[in-house]
Design a protein around this motif. Structure first.
Motif, PDB file in Angstrom:
ATOM      1  N   VAL A 198       0.721  -1.087  -0.001  1.00 42.30           N
ATOM      2  CA  VAL A 198      -0.092   0.162   0.022  1.00 42.30           C
ATOM      3  C   VAL A 198       0.793   1.352   0.014  1.00 42.30           C
ATOM      4  O   VAL A 198       0.600   2.180  -0.789  1.00 42.30           O
ATOM      5  CB  VAL A 198      -0.998   0.036   1.063  1.00 42.30           C
ATOM      6  CG1 VAL A 198      -1.558   1.343   1.156  1.00 42.30           C
ATOM      7  CG2 VAL A 198      -1.872  -0.752   0.956  1.00 42.30           C
ATOM      8  N   TRP A 199       1.933   1.241   0.848  1.00 38.48           N
ATOM      9  CA  TRP A 199       2.852   2.339   0.980  1.00 38.48           C
ATOM     10  C   TRP A 199       3.646   2.623  -0.686  1.00 38.48           C
ATOM     11  O   TRP A 199       3.901   3.852  -0.988  1.00 38.48           O
ATOM     12  CB  TRP A 199       3.866   2.252   2.092  1.00 38.48           C
ATOM     13  CG  TRP A 199       3.491   2.620   3.228  1.00 38.48           C
ATOM     14  CD1 TRP A 199       3.036   2.097   4.417  1.00 38.48           C
ATOM     15  CD2 TRP A 199       3.000   4.159   3.583  1.00 38.48           C
ATOM     16  NE1 TRP A 199       2.790   2.933   5.421  1.00 38.48           N
ATOM     17  CE2 TRP A 199       2.654   4.061   4.848  1.00 38.48           C
ATOM     18  CE3 TRP A 199       3.100   5.390   2.961  1.00 38.48           C
ATOM     19  CZ2 TRP A 199       2.235   5.226   5.593  1.00 38.48           C
ATOM     20  CZ3 TRP A 199       2.836   6.561   3.379  1.00 38.48           C
ATOM     21  CH2 TRP A 199       2.458   6.574   4.960  1.00 38.48           C
ATOM     22  N   ALA A 200       3.887   1.239  -1.039  1.00 39.13           N
ATOM     23  CA  ALA A 200       4.648   1.375  -2.084  1.00 39.13           C
ATOM     24  C   ALA A 200       3.681   2.245  -3.459  1.00 39.13           C
ATOM     25  O   ALA A 200       4.061   2.787  -4.247  1.00 39.13           O
ATOM     26  CB  ALA A 200       5.018   0.106  -2.731  1.00 39.13           C
ATOM     27  N   ASP A 201       2.376   1.683  -3.419  1.00 39.49           N
ATOM     28  CA  ASP A 201       1.484   2.171  -4.449  1.00 39.49           C
ATOM     29  C   ASP A 201       1.362   3.811  -3.897  1.00 39.49           C
ATOM     30  O   ASP A 201       1.204   4.442  -5.164  1.00 39.49           O
ATOM     31  CB  ASP A 201       0.122   1.286  -4.503  1.00 39.49           C
ATOM     32  CG  ASP A 201      -0.832   1.893  -5.237  1.00 39.49           C
ATOM     33  OD1 ASP A 201      -0.751   1.917  -6.466  1.00 39.49           O
ATOM     34  OD2 ASP A 201      -1.916   2.599  -4.839  1.00 39.49           O
ATOM     35  N   PHE A 202       1.188   4.244  -2.762  1.00 38.74           N
ATOM     36  CA  PHE A 202       0.788   5.406  -2.563  1.00 38.74           C
ATOM     37  C   PHE A 202       1.952   6.265  -2.883  1.00 38.74           C
ATOM     38  O   PHE A 202       1.893   7.202  -3.472  1.00 38.74           O
ATOM     39  CB  PHE A 202       0.877   5.635  -0.940  1.00 38.74           C
ATOM     40  CG  PHE A 202       0.694   6.865  -0.601  1.00 38.74           C
ATOM     41  CD1 PHE A 202      -0.520   7.782  -0.938  1.00 38.74           C
ATOM     42  CD2 PHE A 202       1.506   7.586   0.180  1.00 38.74           C
ATOM     43  CE1 PHE A 202      -0.647   8.927  -0.440  1.00 38.74           C
ATOM     44  CE2 PHE A 202       1.252   8.937   0.759  1.00 38.74           C
ATOM     45  CZ  PHE A 202       0.164   9.636   0.410  1.00 38.74           C
ATOM     46  N   ALA A 203       3.317   5.830  -2.895  1.00 44.95           N
ATOM     47  CA  ALA A 203       4.500   6.483  -3.286  1.00 44.95           C
ATOM     48  C   ALA A 203       4.689   6.722  -4.719  1.00 44.95           C
ATOM     49  O   ALA A 203       5.045   7.723  -5.371  1.00 44.95           O
ATOM     50  CB  ALA A 203       5.768   5.752  -2.639  1.00 44.95           C
ATOM     51  N   SER A 204       4.373   5.658  -5.590  1.00 50.75           N
ATOM     52  CA  SER A 204       4.307   5.729  -6.794  1.00 50.75           C
ATOM     53  C   SER A 204       3.122   6.736  -7.285  1.00 50.75           C
ATOM     54  O   SER A 204       3.444   7.164  -8.614  1.00 50.75           O
ATOM     55  CB  SER A 204       3.754   4.257  -7.452  1.00 50.75           C
ATOM     56  OG  SER A 204       2.384   3.978  -7.235  1.00 50.75           O
ATOM     57  N   ARG A 205       2.193   7.041  -6.734  1.00 49.83           N
ATOM     58  CA  ARG A 205       1.267   7.793  -7.062  1.00 49.83           C
ATOM     59  C   ARG A 205       1.689   9.406  -6.932  1.00 49.83           C
ATOM     60  O   ARG A 205       1.273  10.373  -7.483  1.00 49.83           O
ATOM     61  CB  ARG A 205      -0.125   7.534  -6.596  1.00 49.83           C
ATOM     62  CG  ARG A 205      -0.812   6.576  -6.864  1.00 49.83           C
ATOM     63  CD  ARG A 205      -2.287   6.472  -6.634  1.00 49.83           C
ATOM     64  NE  ARG A 205      -2.479   6.196  -5.050  1.00 49.83           N
ATOM     65  CZ  ARG A 205      -2.871   6.745  -4.161  1.00 49.83           C
ATOM     66  NH1 ARG A 205      -3.563   8.002  -4.525  1.00 49.83           N
ATOM     67  NH2 ARG A 205      -3.063   6.138  -2.951  1.00 49.83           N
TER      68      ARG A 205
END
Length: 334
Positions: A294-301
Motif C-alpha cells: 500500500v505504501w509502495a502504491d501510494f509513493a508511486s502515485r
C-alpha cells in the motif's frame, strides 16, 4: 518470561493491524484530488453515488488500495512459505521465477485468448506458476548434491530470464507491448470490485490454510531430519506449501502483475520481530506485506503527480539492496 513474550507478540500484532488500517485510510485520502478525512469517511461508510468525491473514493481509490493490501499479503505469505519449506532465505516468488511463469501465461492469454474472463486469466496464471515452480525445483535438484539454497536461486533466476525473454518476444510479435507493460512493471491501478470479489476469498482462504501448516513448516525450517524425527511428513508438507505459494503468487500476478521482493523482505522483518514460529510469522507477514505494498502504491502515485511511477520499481528500491545483503551473507555462511 513467557508472559512477557506473549504480551510483546500481542503488541506487535495490534501495531501491525493498526498500521495497516491507518495506511489504507491515508492512501485513500491523498491523491491527485485532495479530500478531507471526513469526506473519505463518509464515502467509505455512507456512500452516496450522486456525490463526485464519493464516486472517486468508492470506485477508484478504495478498490485500488484494497487490491494493493490483498496482493501485498499474498506475495508476503508466498515468500514466507517458500523460505520455510525450502530453507532458502533468498526465496521469493519473483526471485525464484514463479511470477515470471505466471506473467508468461498471462502473456499467452493476451496473445491467443484476448477475450478471456478474469477467472480464466487466474487459472492460466496458476498453471504458469505451477509448471514453472515444478521445473525450477527439478532443475535445481538435477545436479549432484541435490537442491540447495544457491542452486534454487540460480535456477529460478535462469528460468525467470528465459521466460521474460519469451514473453517479450510474444509481446513484440503480437504487438502487445502496451498491454504487457503493466504486468512487467506491476501495478494496481486497474483493480476493480469484480477483481476483489474473486481475489479476496482466494487469498484469505489460502492464508488460513498456510497458517494451519504453520507448525510443520516451523519444524521444516529447522531441517528435514529434525522435522522427520518429530513426525512431520516433509515431502507432503513441502508440496502442499509450494501449492499454497503458487496459488497466492498466481492470483496476485493475474491482478497486479509481476511484483518481486515483497516476499523476500517482509518474512525476514517478521522473523526478527516474532521468531521462527510460522503460526505467528505467516499472519504477521501478511499484515506487513499489505502495509508495504500500500505504501509502495501510494509513493508511486505521489512521486510525480499526476504521472505514476511503477509500483514494482518502488518495491525494488528496497528489495534489491536487501537481496544483495542476504546473498552476501548466505555466501559467507557456505
Amino acid at each position: 518470561m513467557r508472559l512477557n513474550r506473549s504480551i510483546c507478540t500481542y503488541l506487535w500484532f495490534i501495531t501491525a493491524i493498526a498500521g495497516l488500517l491507518l495506511t489504507i485510510f491515508l492512501a485513500i485520502s491523498f491523491g491527485a484530488k485532495g479530500m478531507t478525512l471526513g469526506t473519505v469517511w463518509l464515502a467509505v461508510f455512507q456512500y452516496d453515488p450522486s456525490i463526485t468525491n464519493h464516486q472517486i473514493v468508492h470506485e477508484l481509490r478504495l478498490p485500488r488500495v484494497l487490491g494493493a493490501a490483498i496482493t501485498g499479503m499474498a506475495f508476503a505469505v508466498a515468500g514466507a512459505i517458500m523460505q520455510g519449506v525450502t530453507r532458502n532465505p533468498l526465496a521469493d516468488s519473483g526471485i525464484l521465477g514463479v511470477n515470471a511463469g505466471s506473467a508468461f501465461a498471462v502473456c499467452l492469454c493476451f496473445a491467443f485468448m484476448p477475450g478471456l474472463s478474469y477467472w480464466g486469466l487466474i487459472i492460466f496464471s496458476f498453471m504458469g506458476a505451477a509448471l514453472t515452480t515444478s521445473f525450477i525445483v527439478l532443475l535445481g535438484s538435477s545436479t549432484r548434491g541435490g537442491l540447495t539454497s544457491i542452486r534454487l536461486t540460480i535456477a529460478g533466476a535462469v528460468v525467470a530470464a528465459i521466460l521474460h525473454s519469451l514473453s517479450t518476444g510474444v509481446a513484440i510479435y503480437f504487438e502487445l507491448s502496451q498491454d504487457l507493460a503493466f504486468w512487467y512493471a506491476g501495478g494496481v491501478a486497474g483493480v476493480n470490485w469484480e477483481h476483489l470479489r474473486i481475489l479476496t476469498p482466494i487469498v484469505l482462504i489460502t492464508i488460513l490454510w498456510a497458517i494451519s501448516m504453520g507448525r510443520p513448516i516451523t519444524f521444516m525450517s529447522l531441517g528435514d531430519e529434525t522435522a522427520a524425527n518429530l513426525g512431520i511428513h516433509t515431502k507432503l508438507i513441502r508440496i502442499l506449501g509450494l501449492i499454497a505459494a503458487v496459488i497466492l503468487a498466481g492470483s496476485s500476478v493475474a491482478v497486479a502483475g509481476s511484483i518481486s521482493f515483497v516476499g523476500l523482505v517482509v518474512p525476514h522483518i517478521a522473523r526478527r520481530a516474532l521468531g521462527v514460529d510460522y503460526r505467528l510469522l505467516i499472519p504477521f507477514s501478511a499484515l506487513l506485506g499489505g502495509i508495504l505494498l500500500v505504501w509502495a502504491d501510494f509513493a508511486s502515485r505521489m512521486v510525480n503527480p499526476p504521472q505514476e511511477f511503477a509500483i514494482g520499481a518502488m518495491v525494488a528500491m528496497v528489495g534489491v539492496p536487501f537481496f544483495l545483503y542476504l546473498a552476501r551473507k548466505e555466501r559467507r555462511d557456505l
